[in-house]
Design an enzyme around this catalytic site. Structure first.
Site, PDB file in Angstrom:
ATOM      1  N   LYS B 253       0.175 -33.698 -68.512  1.00 54.94           N
ATOM      2  CA  LYS B 253       0.090 -33.668 -69.965  1.00 54.94           C
ATOM      3  C   LYS B 253      -0.618 -34.918 -70.488  1.00 54.94           C
ATOM      4  O   LYS B 253      -0.452 -36.012 -69.935  1.00 54.94           O
ATOM      5  CB  LYS B 253       1.493 -33.615 -70.575  1.00 54.94           C
ATOM      6  CG  LYS B 253       2.259 -32.336 -70.272  1.00 54.94           C
ATOM      7  CD  LYS B 253       1.742 -31.154 -71.080  1.00 54.94           C
ATOM      8  CE  LYS B 253       2.523 -29.877 -70.826  1.00 54.94           C
ATOM      9  NZ  LYS B 253       3.846 -29.861 -71.432  1.00 54.94           N
ATOM     10  N   GLN B 313      13.648 -31.528 -61.796  1.00 57.01           N
ATOM     11  CA  GLN B 313      12.424 -30.737 -61.660  1.00 57.01           C
ATOM     12  C   GLN B 313      11.303 -31.505 -60.944  1.00 57.01           C
ATOM     13  O   GLN B 313      11.297 -32.726 -60.883  1.00 57.01           O
ATOM     14  CB  GLN B 313      11.923 -30.254 -63.021  1.00 57.01           C
ATOM     15  CG  GLN B 313      11.424 -31.338 -63.924  1.00 57.01           C
ATOM     16  CD  GLN B 313      12.531 -31.910 -64.792  1.00 57.01           C
ATOM     17  OE1 GLN B 313      13.708 -31.687 -64.539  1.00 57.01           O
ATOM     18  NE2 GLN B 313      12.164 -32.673 -65.791  1.00 57.01           N
ATOM     19  N   ASP B 348       3.447 -27.012 -65.513  1.00 55.45           N
ATOM     20  CA  ASP B 348       3.479 -28.371 -64.981  1.00 55.45           C
ATOM     21  C   ASP B 348       4.817 -28.686 -64.307  1.00 55.45           C
ATOM     22  O   ASP B 348       5.011 -29.780 -63.803  1.00 55.45           O
ATOM     23  CB  ASP B 348       3.209 -29.398 -66.088  1.00 55.45           C
ATOM     24  CG  ASP B 348       4.197 -29.281 -67.225  1.00 55.45           C
ATOM     25  OD1 ASP B 348       4.712 -28.164 -67.446  1.00 55.45           O
ATOM     26  OD2 ASP B 348       4.467 -30.295 -67.889  1.00 55.45           O
ATOM     27  N   ASP B 385      19.208 -35.301 -66.465  1.00 56.27           N
ATOM     28  CA  ASP B 385      18.392 -34.515 -67.386  1.00 56.27           C
ATOM     29  C   ASP B 385      18.822 -33.049 -67.366  1.00 56.27           C
ATOM     30  O   ASP B 385      18.916 -32.442 -66.291  1.00 56.27           O
ATOM     31  CB  ASP B 385      16.924 -34.658 -66.938  1.00 56.27           C
ATOM     32  CG  ASP B 385      15.940 -34.170 -67.968  1.00 56.27           C
ATOM     33  OD1 ASP B 385      15.858 -34.798 -69.035  1.00 56.27           O
ATOM     34  OD2 ASP B 385      15.261 -33.158 -67.702  1.00 56.27           O
ATOM     35  N   ASN B 386      19.117 -32.504 -68.548  1.00 54.45           N
ATOM     36  CA  ASN B 386      19.345 -31.058 -68.669  1.00 54.45           C
ATOM     37  C   ASN B 386      20.272 -30.464 -67.600  1.00 54.45           C
ATOM     38  O   ASN B 386      19.917 -29.496 -66.921  1.00 54.45           O
ATOM     39  CB  ASN B 386      18.002 -30.352 -68.517  1.00 54.45           C
ATOM     40  CG  ASN B 386      17.479 -29.843 -69.853  1.00 54.45           C
ATOM     41  OD1 ASN B 386      18.259 -29.577 -70.764  1.00 54.45           O
ATOM     42  ND2 ASN B 386      16.184 -29.719 -69.957  1.00 54.45           N
ATOM     43  N   GLU B 414      22.983 -35.167 -70.001  1.00 57.21           N
ATOM     44  CA  GLU B 414      22.156 -34.874 -71.171  1.00 57.21           C
ATOM     45  C   GLU B 414      22.378 -33.401 -71.513  1.00 57.21           C
ATOM     46  O   GLU B 414      21.520 -32.549 -71.329  1.00 57.21           O
ATOM     47  CB  GLU B 414      20.667 -35.146 -70.882  1.00 57.21           C
ATOM     48  CG  GLU B 414      19.823 -35.123 -72.147  1.00 57.21           C
ATOM     49  CD  GLU B 414      18.496 -34.380 -71.990  1.00 57.21           C
ATOM     50  OE1 GLU B 414      17.635 -34.553 -72.862  1.00 57.21           O
ATOM     51  OE2 GLU B 414      18.302 -33.618 -71.018  1.00 57.21           O
ATOM     52  N   LYS B 526       6.494 -40.781 -73.955  1.00 53.19           N
ATOM     53  CA  LYS B 526       6.591 -39.845 -72.838  1.00 53.19           C
ATOM     54  C   LYS B 526       5.216 -39.550 -72.249  1.00 53.19           C
ATOM     55  O   LYS B 526       5.098 -39.153 -71.092  1.00 53.19           O
ATOM     56  CB  LYS B 526       7.245 -38.530 -73.299  1.00 53.19           C
ATOM     57  CG  LYS B 526       8.731 -38.673 -73.591  1.00 53.19           C
ATOM     58  CD  LYS B 526       9.410 -37.319 -73.781  1.00 53.19           C
ATOM     59  CE  LYS B 526       9.025 -36.695 -75.111  1.00 53.19           C
ATOM     60  NZ  LYS B 526       9.826 -35.466 -75.396  1.00 53.19           N
ATOM     61  N   TYR B 527       4.167 -39.717 -73.078  1.00 51.16           N
ATOM     62  CA  TYR B 527       2.841 -39.297 -72.634  1.00 51.16           C
ATOM     63  C   TYR B 527       1.808 -40.406 -72.644  1.00 51.16           C
ATOM     64  O   TYR B 527       0.667 -40.186 -72.290  1.00 51.16           O
ATOM     65  CB  TYR B 527       2.344 -38.127 -73.513  1.00 51.16           C
ATOM     66  CG  TYR B 527       3.369 -37.046 -73.675  1.00 51.16           C
ATOM     67  CD1 TYR B 527       3.687 -36.211 -72.592  1.00 51.16           C
ATOM     68  CD2 TYR B 527       4.056 -36.877 -74.869  1.00 51.16           C
ATOM     69  CE1 TYR B 527       4.665 -35.228 -72.731  1.00 51.16           C
ATOM     70  CE2 TYR B 527       5.019 -35.891 -75.015  1.00 51.16           C
ATOM     71  CZ  TYR B 527       5.320 -35.075 -73.943  1.00 51.16           C
ATOM     72  OH  TYR B 527       6.265 -34.118 -74.071  1.00 51.16           O
TER      73      TYR B 527
END
Lengths: 662, 662
Positions: B253, B313, B348, B385-386, B414, B526-527
């Site tokens: 990204k 992930q 991604d 995360d998640n 989270e 983040k990017y």
């Protein structure tokens, strides 16, 4: 995309799907929930899973002991809560549980639908769909799916989504597909299903020996038969007798509980057992077993069921003392141990040493058999004397044992003890219980107590029986009280609880205490024969008759649940709504707690609860006068007089939505 | 009077003594309760028994896995409720349960005492007492009782009661006598004992790559070290990094989440894995493992503990895709299945097919080993995360597995998902959780939410972590907001919860959204790399520093429990008391929820809670100014301004009874 399980061992201790907060349940399922035949059992559960797969949840139930479960799908209410209902149609124990699983095919259908709608290429998805069908078709339950697969494979690609998304296909998949990650609440929960009389009944208590209407002649079963029309007319449905067994001579109590009995004193019926027999026998002067059976039949013909007293203690003359000395505790000097509450001794009563080596299991079985004998003789209601002083395990075992053969038996606990002990007795098998009703007087007291009883957890396992008086309890507020207070207590018991009871004399406004400061009656029938003037001036027989008729006609009064206390502007007036769980029966009840003077009170109408607007007229009926009534305002002002200290309306809010009374 | 048991078989299904309502417990003991080292665990239980015998009840506890229980007697509070406490001194899992039995000898002593007082002949009772002693003396634990028996038998009868009633004799009997009808709650309950940082910590979140203070240069571990004094000075105790692993190239990204990355774009750190390695590796540009260890040490020297992100992930370049293709799901055409939320696809990111046959147990073990590697490298705090999109059973197994070896690890979920899923994650092992705090704005919302979190059942297993913002959440009310709103949110989080967190930029009042209507930041870290002016005008660094200092000094703020909302006359002011469970630390906090204008509010003083009279002066300290204050009235009127929209006092009610702050 075949998905295997993570290890079965792992799944057992740590399932993918969590089942939480199953309701109804008592102590997490350790004890049964109570219901009656005809009730709808609504089961809820939180179902919690990781990920985004769609779930399926089923309510399973069966009669205890049956190998096969029946099943109905639960629906998602929102917030991960699922619910389903089942109608209870048979007496006895029903098991129920909840099963949840990942519905792979529903998830697949949902994704396929979304991709179709978005115009995405679905050629791979069509192949995946065929895989799901093939998997299920290969199972024994999946034979019907072969035809669907054949149709799918021969159809042109553009027709395949319709086949994969059809309700028929889904139904076949539901029946055949492996239930992925299936988890079931285990052990199952149980519900004890009683007959309606366990929840709704009007009890009338008499000493049969006092029904000769001549205090010099011992009453008989024939005398009781003579009184049935009077009792039936008042609307009672249960006729309850204190113990009717032979009474011991040794240490017999005299009038007013005196230590020396006179030669003609009949003794307390709770001093059970003499040469004439024990708990299985009838007091000879009452009559024979045949005559008892005639009474039972006659009572039944008058809409009255008999209830007997199960009082475990023995008089010193009880045959068991000689036949089974090992059932009783002995002192170091070899003498038998009498009941005592140090430093007091009760030498007219001997208690079985329930946990003693000599009493287990023989005495337990003998006592169970006493109950069984009376059940075989057609008695199905047992009021149990002081159960909290006898073993909880005995009650749990005995009641279960009797109910296996006689699922229509109901046991009423005379559990005048601490609240948690009272509740525990209900949990272990007593279908009804005496309560603290007789000692509740203030508005807040009633509201607090009824709110406790009518909500979970208590409402799931405890059925309160509101006796206005008993041979042991002549409440202070009824002692030498005016008629109005008797009306108040009758209205309270008859409208607050599905079960209410009257010990004779109450309807005649009899309340003379033995002496100031005690709850005993003067010249108590426990120790002597009495004769009553059943038409005594100032009696409240007409009002009791009316209250029982209103109870019969209004299911809202046949249970203590679904009560909602409503605002009024008087601390002296208890005001509430009761509604029936299943029907559209809605009552408003207002009762003065102080009938010494008129109470003027403004009662707010719960229009919001009824889903009717502020200006909308609400139709009702005054159930005491039969007069129709239209409520136009937000509140209604009434006067409760000493002669009519309560009011009951039935409400027909025409515009009420169905869901508002569910 | 020897009393035997009713059959053991019977006792197992239907005990004489019932143990009910054990607290604390989560879902009846299915899940552990949470506590921290130093806490006192207070256990309560209802103990219900038939009859009038005296009971004895003990709290039993042990470290999980130990064969021996330790024991302390519980005391009767009344209403059949018993209680005892034990201090928790070790990390890890502690088991506890409750045992109750009939104390025959205590019952005997009680009766003997009463009969003595009443002057009743007790010769038989003396013999019965000797029997009890003999019975106990014959047991292995009863050797000491032989001397007592010898003394008893040789003493003249008038001296025997003293021996039988002595505390020494009772103590020996307690140690030796058979515990009649003993019953124990089984299986035992468990408590997970964490370190204090599980309940109290101040987190600061940064992207290490953005700490070079030059947006054209990738930050390094050395840069982070340079920032430690600044972060320490603000009073933070935990320094938390989003993933610090190699980042994939494929489908990387670009700035502001654009689909095409530029040649210099660093990519999202959540796209984990490249040729340089996977979850066990560090991003090469951050530095080496040695440098990371230097940072960890330096952070520790600055009172800062590191927290890492565990995001399962993989980027398409993650080494696992080549090494372990069987861990991933494949489509019917053999291609790998990318993450999707139909009709959206996320090409991604690849998710492990957790429940797939190829992934169990190898992928589970590999992921567990990743966490273990970082724990071995000294990291003990993991933000996950998640977690709700990955298997609950995986977390339950993994966290337990790690905590067996590293009981000081804490996992933060989270869990921005549905409430019951959020709670379930806490039950299965997460020691902390993100919450709905960022989406609570109104007074009633806060009161409802905190009341839910701070009471049972939630308080027993769920520790809320109040982040004021995150890289994913730039809340609407902070977007382009004035400084006052940042102060409000800092004060809310820092006073309501024992755990609060700040993602850098918040202290600078940075709140520019990517666009209206979304919670993303513009130019999100983040990017892309960012450089910040840490002394930016209008920052709230001094206030955050002060809030953290107040938290450090006041244990009442180191937990979310023991909060009591108090009445004020403004809907715009949240007003509450917090007090420390064990100490005499009592705070009053008032926070304006609308800092756009001054809020004048009258705060009532909870004198009754403090056990002080209406006219008594109460001393306090304004913790923001340090100025002493005497409260003379029933209420205090203050003005909360946009520049100082909160007030915090520490109260010293001198006359308060000790029990009033327990």
């Amino acid at each position: 995309m075949p998905t295997s399980f993570y290890s079965a061992q792992q799944a057992a201790v740590s399932p993918r799907i969590g089942i939480e907060a199953v309701s109804p349940s008592v102590d997490g399922g350790l004890f049964p929930v109570n219901r009656v035949v005809g009730d709808t059992l609504t089961v809820g559960a939180d179902i919690i899973c990781d990920g985004h797969d769609l779930l399926a949840v089923a309510l399973l139930w069966r009669e205890a002991g049956m190998p096969q479960w029946q099943e109905v799908r639960m629906t998602l209410l929102g917030n991960d809560r699922w619910e389903a209902s089942v109608k209870l149609t048979t007496l006895g124990v029903i098991e129920y549980t909840v099963e949840a699983w990942v519905d792979h095919f529903a998830t697949y259908q949902d994704e396929l639908q979304k991709k179709l709608a978005a115009g995405i290429d679905i050629s791979l998805e069509l192949r995946e769909g065929a895989h799901w069908l093939e998997k299920a078709a290969s199972r024994p339950e999946g034979s019907k799916l072969h035809a669907v697969l054949a149709e799918l494979n021969s159809a042109p690609p553009e027709d395949r989504p319709k086949i994969l998304l059809s309700d028929d296909t889904k139904a076949m998949m539901d029946a055949a597909a492996h239930r992925a990650f299936a988890v079931r609440a285990d052990p199952p929960f149980t519900v004890e299903v009683d007959r309606l009389a366990a929840r709704y009944a009007n009890w009338y208590e008499v000493f049969p020996r006092s029904l000769s209407d001549d205090e010099n002649r011992h009453g008989t079963w024939k005398d009781v038969i003579r009184h049935l029309p009077r009792i039936q007319k008042m609307g009672f449905t249960v006729l309850y007798f204190p113990p009717v067994h032979p009474i011991g001579q040794k240490n017999r109590k005299g009038k007013n509980n005196s230590l020396q009995a006179g030669p003609n004193d009949p003794g307390s019926p709770y001093a059970i057992g003499s040469e004439a027999g024990g708990h299985e026998a009838l007091h000879p002067e009452l009559g024979t077993l045949e005559e008892f059976e005639q009474l039972r039949q006659a009572a039944q013909d008058h809409g009255l069921e008999l209830a007997l007293d199960f009082a475990v203690q023995c008089s010193p003359d009880h045959p068991w003392l000689k036949q089974h000395p090992e059932w009783f505790a002995h002192r170091p000097d070899g003498t038998i141990k009498f009941a005592e509450n140090p430093p007091k001794k009760y030498e007219d009563i001997v208690n079985i040493d329930f946990y003693g080596a000599g009493a287990v299991p023989a005495a337990w079985e003998a006592l169970r058999d006493v109950v069984r004998i009376w059940a075989e003789r057609g008695v199905k209601l047992f009021r149990v004397d002081n159960p909290h002083t006898k073993p909880m395990p005995f009650w749990q075992w005995m009641i279960a044992s009797i109910r296996r053969d006689f699922p229509d038996t109901v046991f009423l606990a005379e559990a005048f003890t601490r609240p948690k002990v009272m509740y525990r007795l209900a949990k272990i098998g007593f279908g009804q219980s005496y309560t603290y009703f007789t000692w509740r007087e203030g508005k807040e007291e009633f509201q607090d107590y009824l709110n406790e009883l009518s909500r979970a957890p208590a409402k799931e396992f405890f059925r309160p029986h509101f006796f206005v008086n008993t041979p042991d309890i002549n409440p202070t507020y009824l002692q030498n009280a005016k008629r109005g207070m008797y009306l108040v207590r009758a209205a309270l018991a008859a409208t607050l609880s599905g079960l209410w009871g009257v010990y004779n004399g109450f309807e005649l406004c009899e309340g003379t205490p033995f002496k100031k400061g005690v709850e005993e009656y003067l010249d108590s029938e426990k120790y002597q024969l009495r004769a009553w003037d059943w038409d005594r001036a100032g009696n409240i027989v007409p009002e009791i008759t009316q209250l029982n008729a209103i109870r019969r006609d209004n299911p809202a009064l046949q249970s203590h649940v679904n009560i909602e206390f409503l605002p009024s502007d008087s601390e002296q007036v208890l005001y509430f709504e009761k509604r029936c769980d299943t029907g559209r029966n809605i009552l408003l009840v207002a009762i003065s707690l102080d009938p010494s003077e008129p109470q003027t009170v403004s009662l707010s109408l719960p229009r919001k609860r009824w889903n009717v607007g502020e200006t909308q007229a609400v139709k009702g009926t005054n159930l005491l006068t039969g007069v129709a009534k239209t409520f136009e305002d937000l509140a209604e002002t009434i006067i409760l007089t000493p002669d009519q200290p309560y009011a009951i309306w039935r409400i027909q809010p025409g515009a009420m939505a169905e869901q508002a009374v569910s």
